[in-house]
Each structure stands twice: as structure tokens, then as C-alpha cells.
Scaffold this motif. Structure first.
Motif, short mmCIF file in Angstrom:
data_model
loop_
_atom_site.label_atom_id
_atom_site.label_comp_id
_atom_site.label_asym_id
_atom_site.label_seq_id
_atom_site.Cartn_x
_atom_site.Cartn_y
_atom_site.Cartn_z
N THR A 1 -3.46 -9.79 6.25
CA THR A 1 -3.21 -8.36 6.09
C THR A 1 -2.76 -7.79 7.43
N ALA A 2 -1.73 -6.96 7.41
CA ALA A 2 -1.31 -6.28 8.62
C ALA A 2 -2.48 -5.44 9.13
N PRO A 3 -2.77 -5.47 10.45
CA PRO A 3 -3.98 -4.81 10.98
C PRO A 3 -4.17 -3.37 10.53
N GLU A 4 -3.09 -2.59 10.46
CA GLU A 4 -3.24 -1.17 10.12
C GLU A 4 -3.59 -0.93 8.65
N TYR A 5 -3.57 -1.99 7.83
CA TYR A 5 -3.88 -1.83 6.41
C TYR A 5 -5.16 -2.55 6.01
N ARG A 6 -5.95 -2.96 6.96
CA ARG A 6 -7.20 -3.61 6.64
C ARG A 6 -8.24 -2.61 6.14
N ARG A 7 -9.22 -3.13 5.43
CA ARG A 7 -10.32 -2.32 4.87
C ARG A 7 -9.84 -1.33 3.81
N LYS A 8 -8.80 -1.68 3.11
CA LYS A 8 -8.29 -0.85 2.02
C LYS A 8 -8.38 -1.56 0.66
N ALA B 1 2.08 -4.76 2.91
CA ALA B 1 0.92 -4.68 3.78
C ALA B 1 0.07 -5.94 3.84
N TRP C 1 0.87 -1.18 0.00
CA TRP C 1 0.00 0.00 0.00
C TRP C 1 0.90 1.23 0.00
#
Length: 274
Positions: free
Chosen positions: A212-219, A191, A186
Motif C-alpha cells: 500500500t502506498a504510505p499515504e493510503y495506509r490504515r484505510k 493506492a 481509494w
């Protein structure tokens, strides 16, 4: 091309694909020098039982491909795990089942404890048009694999200090025949990861793992990785793409968004008193 209607023959092929890729994955762990994780794979007729001494979770101590044809092997399967003091899970698909078989499972102290969706779809003939923020590349070297292991680790809810376990237990998939691993970034930052498997002689591609790494979810990263693997399946001359997901999960929703459909719901059985 239209998605084929599920029938007994196609269902058996899909079940076999899952058993094949899982056998390959667990075998890769057992092939490490000295088999440090204590992997055992045993055949009971057409049913395959998996056991990993160092990993007590049901996923790694599971029974796949079981059907009415192997009902007389049930006691041997249960004994296999009892001898190792290990609980296990038994996957039951609609194909090859019979009321007498399900009754026998309950008589032997097993109960149904969860469901899993089995999905299937068509390969995509066009390279996905990814959002500008997302780039995807195949993992073909150990440096990228190290990134893969880290994302797999934190994406599975583990602390990054445990990354070495993910390295050790997945490195066997790098360059292993039939396997492809992918890394999504990302804005240039690694990510998310995803894996696919195409067995020897098979024309069905299996989407086997994604994180997916938690901070990059819902992208939209996992949707992009699904589309990418569906294109890779087309490039490999596959006729179908299959996957599994927890019922009603975001993973299932992502699969349906890219055109996959639910083939059936698998039930998972386990010992009532492990």
C-alpha cells in the motif's frame, strides 16, 4: 464448511504451495532475455534453493521445503551459497522436523534468527461488500501494471526512482498461468496492490504479496484486497487460502480479521558467520 484441522498431510500441502509459487515467481525473473539478474534455482532432493546474483536479500536467496528427509543434503546446500559468496535463509516448518535435524543445523553454523506466521482460511462465496471509497480491479494490461509497480515500489519503502526494478522483476507475472494481480483505488486513486497464485492442479490459493502506498495506509485497503482474493479463490474452486506474514504484524492482524487462522509459526535460520 469448517476450516480443517492442521495435520501432517495438510501441512505438507501448504508448504508445497509456497514452494511452488515462489519457484514460479523466481523463474519468471530468470526467464528474462539473457537472465540479467543471475537467477539460479537448484533442487536438493525435495528441497529447493533459490539464488539471485543481483539481489542479496534473504528472501531471494532462500531455501524452501527443507525437512529431515533431506538432512544429508545440508552440506551441499551450504556449499551452493558459499560458492556464490552469498548469505541465505533456510525456512523450517514444524512438519518434517526432528531434534537431530535441528541439532545438525546448529552444528553446521546456522542459527534461528526470526519467525514468520503461516495462516490459512476458507474461500468466501460472496462478493465482498466494499466501502464506497474502495474499488478493486484485476490488472490485465501493461498500463495498470505500471501503476502496480509504482505502488509496490513505494509500498516497500523504496524511492519511486527505483520503480523500473519492480517493473522488470515482476512483469513476468502478468498473464503468467496461475497468477492474478489486483489494484485497489481509494476514491478513484490507485493506492494498493495484491497478488495471488493458484498452482496447476492445486486447490489452495496463496496470497503472495501486498503493498500500500504510505499515504493510503490504515484505510482498510489490504483487508478489502484479502477479502477480494478469498472470493477469487472460491470462484477458482479452491478449498483453502493461505498466506504468510511477519509475526504480530499488521498484515497478520488483517488476515485474522477476515477469518484466517495461524496454522503454525515458521522459523527462519541463517548462517551465523555469512
Amino acid at each position: 464448511m469448517r476450516l480443517p484441522v492442521i495435520n501432517e498431510e495438510l501441512a505438507k500441502r501448504i508448504v508445497k504451495c509456497e514452494t511452488d509459487y515462489f519457484t514460479s515467481r523466481i523463474s519468471s525473473i530468470g526467464e528474462r532475455a539473457g537472465n540479467p539478474e543471475g537467477v539460479e534455482i537448484k533442487q536438493f532432493g525435495d528441497t529447493t534453493a533459490f539464488y539471485i546474483q543481483s539481489m542479496p536479500w534473504g528472501l531471494f536467496n532462500s531455501v524452501k521445503g527443507f525437512s529431515q528427509d533431506d538432512i544429508e543434503k545440508l552440506e551441499e546446500i551450504i556449499e551452493f551459497y558459499e560458492q556464490r559468496n552469498r548469505a541465505f535463509q533456510l525456512d523450517i516448518h514444524p512438519t518434517g522436523t526432528h531434534p537431530a535435524m535441528l541439532r545438525r543445523l546448529s552444528e553446521k553454523g546456522l542459527y534461528q534468527n526470526s519467525f514468520l506466521s503461516v495462516l490459512y482460511g476458507l474461500p468466501t462465496c460472496e462478493l465482498p461488500n466494499l466501502p464506497s471509497n474502495i474499488t478493486i480491479r484485476q490488472i490485465d494490461n501493461e498500463a495498470d501494471f505500471d501503476l502496480y509497480a509504482g505502488i509496490h515500489c513505494v509500498g516497500s519503502g523504496m524511492d519511486i526512482v527505483h520503480k523500473h526494478h519492480f517493473v522488470n522483476n515482476n512483469i513476468g507475472l502478468l498473464h503468467r498461468p496461475g497468477w492474478k494481480l489486483f489494484l485497489a483505488a481509494w476514491d478513484g486513486v490507485p493506492a494498493a496492490v495484491a497478488v495471488m497464485h493458484i498452482g496447476s492442479g492445486s486447490n489452495i490459493a496463496s496470497c503472495t504479496l501486498a503493498a500500500t502506498a504510505p499515504e493510503y495506509r490504515r484505510k482498510g485497503l489490504q483487508t478489502a484486497l484479502l477479502m477480494w482474493r478469498m472470493y477469487e479463490a472460491y470462484q477458482a474452486n479452491c478449498e483453502l487460502v493461505v498466506a504468510q506474514a511477519s509475526f504480530g504484524s499488521s498484515s497478520q492482524h488483517n488476515m485474522e480479521r477476515v477469518g484466517m487462522q495461524i496454522a503454525w509459526t515458521r522459523s527462519v535460520w541463517a548462517p551465523l558467520n555469512p
